[in-house]
Design a protein around this motif. Structure first.
Motif, short mmCIF file in Angstrom:
data_model
loop_
_atom_site.label_atom_id
_atom_site.label_comp_id
_atom_site.label_asym_id
_atom_site.label_seq_id
_atom_site.Cartn_x
_atom_site.Cartn_y
_atom_site.Cartn_z
N THR A 258 39.76 46.21 40.27
CA THR A 258 40.61 45.03 40.03
C THR A 258 41.29 44.54 41.31
O THR A 258 42.00 43.53 41.29
N ASP A 286 45.75 42.26 43.32
CA ASP A 286 45.29 43.07 42.18
C ASP A 286 45.37 42.21 40.92
O ASP A 286 46.44 41.71 40.55
N VAL A 287 44.22 42.04 40.23
CA VAL A 287 44.15 41.19 39.04
C VAL A 287 44.08 42.01 37.76
O VAL A 287 43.62 41.52 36.73
N PRO A 290 45.86 39.87 34.26
CA PRO A 290 45.54 38.49 34.65
C PRO A 290 46.72 37.53 34.54
O PRO A 290 46.71 36.46 35.14
N VAL A 293 49.32 38.74 38.26
CA VAL A 293 48.59 39.20 39.45
C VAL A 293 49.61 39.59 40.52
O VAL A 293 50.65 38.95 40.68
N THR A 345 51.74 34.71 39.13
CA THR A 345 50.37 34.38 39.50
C THR A 345 49.43 34.75 38.36
O THR A 345 49.53 35.84 37.79
N PHE A 347 45.23 34.81 36.81
CA PHE A 347 43.81 34.84 37.14
C PHE A 347 43.04 34.40 35.90
O PHE A 347 42.87 35.16 34.97
N VAL A 352 42.57 32.34 40.98
CA VAL A 352 43.90 32.93 41.17
C VAL A 352 44.84 31.80 41.54
O VAL A 352 44.66 31.15 42.58
#
Length: 448
Positions: A258, A286-287, A290, A293, A345, A347, A352
């Motif tokens: 991730t 790092d996602v 989601p 982030v 943030t 994803f 992103v």
């Protein structure tokens, strides 16, 4: 300032003051004084702290075991400004650190650059660079030259080097040495041990920071080229980042799938010609969640001395607060605490997105923020010096294959062509020239 081209006859000379295992490099050149002391520019855009909740970082009672030894490979960020032939930018010098008795030695493994010698206080987590005598050098003059390590702080009002022990803070967990403002190191060559002024210098540099070089990491694999709308650097130059989107190699971590990173984003795109850093950099994120982030601390490989930037770290607000509150709260607790106060943030659909919100106080809070060598943990926006207004720092990363919302991409593959303001092609641009940089059908005015 003129360089005094006198090769010192001191091949592998032993530094008898510190033991037989330490030597000076071969073929050094003595630089004659006086020094060309640099001036500080006043850029239009300045870093402004964006601590939304006014939370101060607290000491954590239990730091845990400090597994990282201070010995090993270090990369020093040195400001090279003091001579006519200086690079006029931040350079990286690599050293191997070893403890020898009471001293901590930083020595060039290629035996090209002058060594540094310091004392290390493990309890206080400090490294102190004091004035040290390296010994006499026989240079076939009437008398030898006596070499000293001369640390200093630059007095910007008097434009003078003030002799002073330089104390750096060592963070063993992060592998960094942090110096105060305007500290530097010189190696002076004196005609006698009692001479108050050096005949010349073997080198003079600003000490802008140092970090343990990461070990070779094979745990990354290429994913393809992402498209970056850069909200971290481009706004500092008064440009609309949505008009200067460009491709950057994207890698995925094989141990933590991730986690992704953009590879060397600031040696591409419109800011390439403005970037004085020679270091390869990354933007790491790092996602795993989601909807939240996290951007992780990593040197992004950007430097711009006019704004006082020697090292640059790209964050989002969640990443900043995770650094600020490390060891005090879990990620889930931090997210709950910041709900409605910062943007998060996301994803989604391969994109992103770092946007902004208006917080409970009516303040526009941008997600993208940055740290730099003076405060690497993040929390800064670009603010106009004259108006005090925060720049639009909206950012986005489009994964390979995503085309929605992308326009005007710079691929970074085509070589730029430069023209002067009269429209004539410039084949050998000189540093400081105002030029028009053209890549494909896109043009932008730049300072080379």
């Amino acid at each position: 300032m003129y360089k005094f081209y006198m090769t010192l006859g001191m091949c592998a000379l032993t530094l008898s003051a510190y033991g037989a295992s330490h030597t000076l490099p071969d073929g050094l050149s003595l630089k004659e004084g006086p020094l060309n002391i640099k001036g500080k520019a006043m850029p239009a855009k300045i870093p402004q702290k964006c601590n939304v909740l006014k939370i101060e970082k607290k000491d954590v009672a239990t730091r845990g075991a400090e597994a990282n030894s201070i010995e090993g490979t270090w990369e020093f960020q040195m400001g090279d400004y003091y001579f006519q032939d200086s690079a006029l930018k931040t350079i990286i010098l690599e050293y191997e650190a070893t403890i020898d008795g009471n001293y901590l030695w930083f020595e060039d493994p290629d035996n090209v650059n002058m060594p540094l010698v310091a004392t290390y206080d493990e309890t206080a987590s400090t490294v102190s660079f004091a004035r040290e005598y390296f010994g006499p050098l026989d240079v076939s003059l009437d008398s030898p030259l006596y070499i000293y390590q001369d640390p200093f702080q630059l007095d910007m009002d008097a434009m003078a080097m003030v002799p002073q022990t330089v104390v750096a803070t060592y963070d063993s967990e992060k592998g960094t040495l942090t110096f105060g403002p305007n500290y530097g190191i010189a190696w002076g060559a004196y005609l006698s041990v009692n001479d108050p002024s050096p005949m010349g210098y073997l080198g003079v540099y600003d000490l802008e920071g140092a970090y343990k070089a990461p070990e070779e990491d094979a745990n990354w694999e290429p994913v393809g080229n992402a498209t970056l709308m850069d909200g971290w650097v481009i706004p500092a130059f008064g440009q609309d980042q949505s008009q200067y989107m460009y491709e950057v190699p994207l890698q995925q971590n094989t141990l933590q799938p991730t986690v992704y990173r953009l590879v060397d984003p600031y040696h591409l795109g419109m800011v390439e010609s403005l970037n004085t850093s020679s270091r390869k950099g990354y933007i790491v994120f790092d996602v795993a969640d989601p909807d939240h982030v996290v951007f992780l601390k990593s040197n992004a490989g950007f430097a711009y001395p006019q704004s006082g930037i020697a090292t640059f770290y790209c964050y989002n607000m969640l990443g900043y607060y995770m650094e600020l509150l490390a060891g005090q709260f879990t990620q889930e607790e931090i997210i709950k605490m910041l709900e409605g106060e910062i943007p998060f943030t996301t994803f989604k659909d391969g994109i992103v997105s770092l946007g902004s919100i208006v917080d409970s106080q009516g303040v526009t809070v941008y997600d993208a923020n940055f740290g730099y060598q003076g405060d690497p943990d993040g929390g800064y926006w670009w603010t106009d010096r004259n108006t005090g207004k925060t720049d639009n720092m909206t950012a986005a990363i489009y994964f390979p294959g995503v085309t929605s919302g992308i326009s005007g991409i710079e691929t970074g593959i085509e070589e730029p062509v430069y023209y002067n303001l009269q429209g004539m092609k410039v084949t050998n641009p000189q540093r400081g020239e105002i030029l028009v940089k053209r890549i494909g059908d896109k043009s932008v005015k730049v300072v080379f």
